[in-house]
Every structure is written in C-alpha cells, then in structure tokens.
Write an enzyme that holds these catalytic residues in place. Structure first.
Site, PDB file in Angstrom:
ATOM      1  N   TYR A   1      23.967  -9.039 -15.489  1.00 53.48           N
ATOM      2  CA  TYR A   1      24.310  -8.702 -16.878  1.00 53.48           C
ATOM      3  C   TYR A   1      25.331  -7.572 -16.920  1.00 53.48           C
ATOM      4  O   TYR A   1      26.366  -7.670 -17.577  1.00 53.48           O
ATOM      5  CB  TYR A   1      23.035  -8.305 -17.627  1.00 53.48           C
TER       6      TYR A   1
ATOM      7  N   LYS B   1      29.451  -7.647 -18.028  1.00 50.19           N
ATOM      8  CA  LYS B   1      29.972  -6.732 -19.045  1.00 50.19           C
ATOM      9  C   LYS B   1      31.101  -5.885 -18.478  1.00 50.19           C
ATOM     10  O   LYS B   1      32.115  -5.639 -19.150  1.00 50.19           O
ATOM     11  CB  LYS B   1      28.846  -5.832 -19.562  1.00 50.19           C
TER      12      LYS B   1
END
Length: 219
Positions: A124, A128
């Site tokens: 994750y 990002k």
C-alpha cells in the site's frame, strides 16, 4: 478572474466533503466532477462528466480546469486484488494528472497517505509512494501532496479496520504528542479544507502536507 476546478473522487470520504467547499468558494465559477457515477448534487456551478476512469482521454476536452483535485483511493480489501488496487491508486491518479497537464491546468492537489514511500516493503505504502513520484514529474505550476493519517468520517461503504483503528487511536490520543502527533486521526473534512486552502495560496513547486499539518487546520 474566477477559475474552474476539476474534482475526481467526489463520492469518497474526502471528495464528498470537498465538493460543497468548491461550490461555495468564490474562487470558482465552475466545478467539474468526473467519475463513474454522477453525484446527487444540483448546483449552477456544477458540471458532471460521467465516464470510466480508464477512458479519461476520451473526454479530455470536457475536463479543462485551472485547479485539479484528486481524491481517488481505495483499499486492498475493497479493491479485491493488488492489480485492482494499483489501477485505482496509481494508474487512475497518474492518468488524471496527464490529462490535466495536456489541458494546461495550473495546480494539482492529490490525496496520498502517511508513510507513502516508493521503497517501502508494504505494498500500500509503496504504491502511494510510486504515485507521488510519478505526479512529481508532471509540469504543473504547483503540486500539493496530502498525507493524512487514519481518516475519520462517515463513508458510503464503512471500513471495519478504520473503525477499529479510530477507537484504538482515540484511546491513545493523549499520548500522541510531539513527533507522534502525525499519527492522530484526521477527519475527511479537515483534509478537504486543507486542499482548498492550498489551492488558494496560488504558489508554485511541490509541497507535501503531512498529517499533523492538516490536523491544525479547521474542519
């Protein structure tokens, strides 16, 4: 002279808080919302462009704006796979930035996440970080990257993990001071207000807004 705003992700936690702020702002004469579904809002400033986000190039000329607000984002659980998550949190964001660049937009405000790092072992956070790195390469006059901690607020699709996290961090809140302040939860309304304030600065360059900065603002 009044400007045009473009908002992607208007149905999410932050985007749904940001849309009324943009519509109420004297800065904008027009607010364009782009997404798969129309929002249930009627306003003389509002223009809705309904399209699949992988087809933004097909509607590029309907997305001409000065300030672009990107509130796109999902979770691994909601996306269902790494590939689906990557599509929403990287590909769609970068594609929106490319289309906005082609339309000569001036500013790009994008929601990322605390801990974003292109070298992270956490998928994750790595996605990002890769998204941020790609956006930084685009030639906007100003790029604002927002890295909120745990987000609080009412979602159309509640996230159990965030609810549990909110309770835990709420109990720990008195201890989250000094360098730990950035871990305090922040509301979607606070992030939305911070995004509009950043655009109103009409500055230049790349600025990263960490979560503890956002928490000091109204909202």
């Amino acid at each position: 002279m009044q400007k045009t705003a473009l908002l992607a992700g208007a149905t999410g936690l932050i985007g749904s808080q940001l849309l009324p702020l943009l519509l109420d702002s004297g800065r904008y004469a027009k607010v364009i919302v782009v997404g798969r579904k129309a929002v249930p809002t009627i306003h003389p400033k509002l223009v809705q462009v309904t399209t699949e986000l992988d087809q933004l190039e097909d509607v590029r000329l309907k997305l001409i704006a000065d300030d672009v607000y990107c509130c796109l984002g999902t979770t691994m659980a909601q996306a269902g796979s790494k590939e689906a998550f990557y599509k929403v949190d990287y590909l769609y964001v970068v594609r929106l930035a490319a289309v906005a660049t082609a339309n000569f937009a001036s500013q790009f405000m994008v929601v990322s996440s605390m801990g974003a790092d292109a070298e992270s072992r956490i998928y994750y956070s790595r996605v990002k970080g890769e998204m941020e790195a790609a956006v930084r390469q685009t030639p906007f006059r100003a790029i604002h990257i927002f890295r909120p901690s745990l987000l609080l607020g009412e979602r159309a699709r509640p996230r159990l993990g965030e609810r549990i996290g909110a309770v835990v961090l709420g109990l720990l809140r008195p201890l989250l001071r000094g360098p730990l302040l950035k871990y305090r939860p922040v509301t979607g309304a606070t992030v939305a207000a911070a995004m509009l304030r950043a655009a109103e600065e009409d500055g230049g360059g790349v600025r990263v807004h960490e979560s503890d900065e956002l928490a000091t603002g109204p909202g």
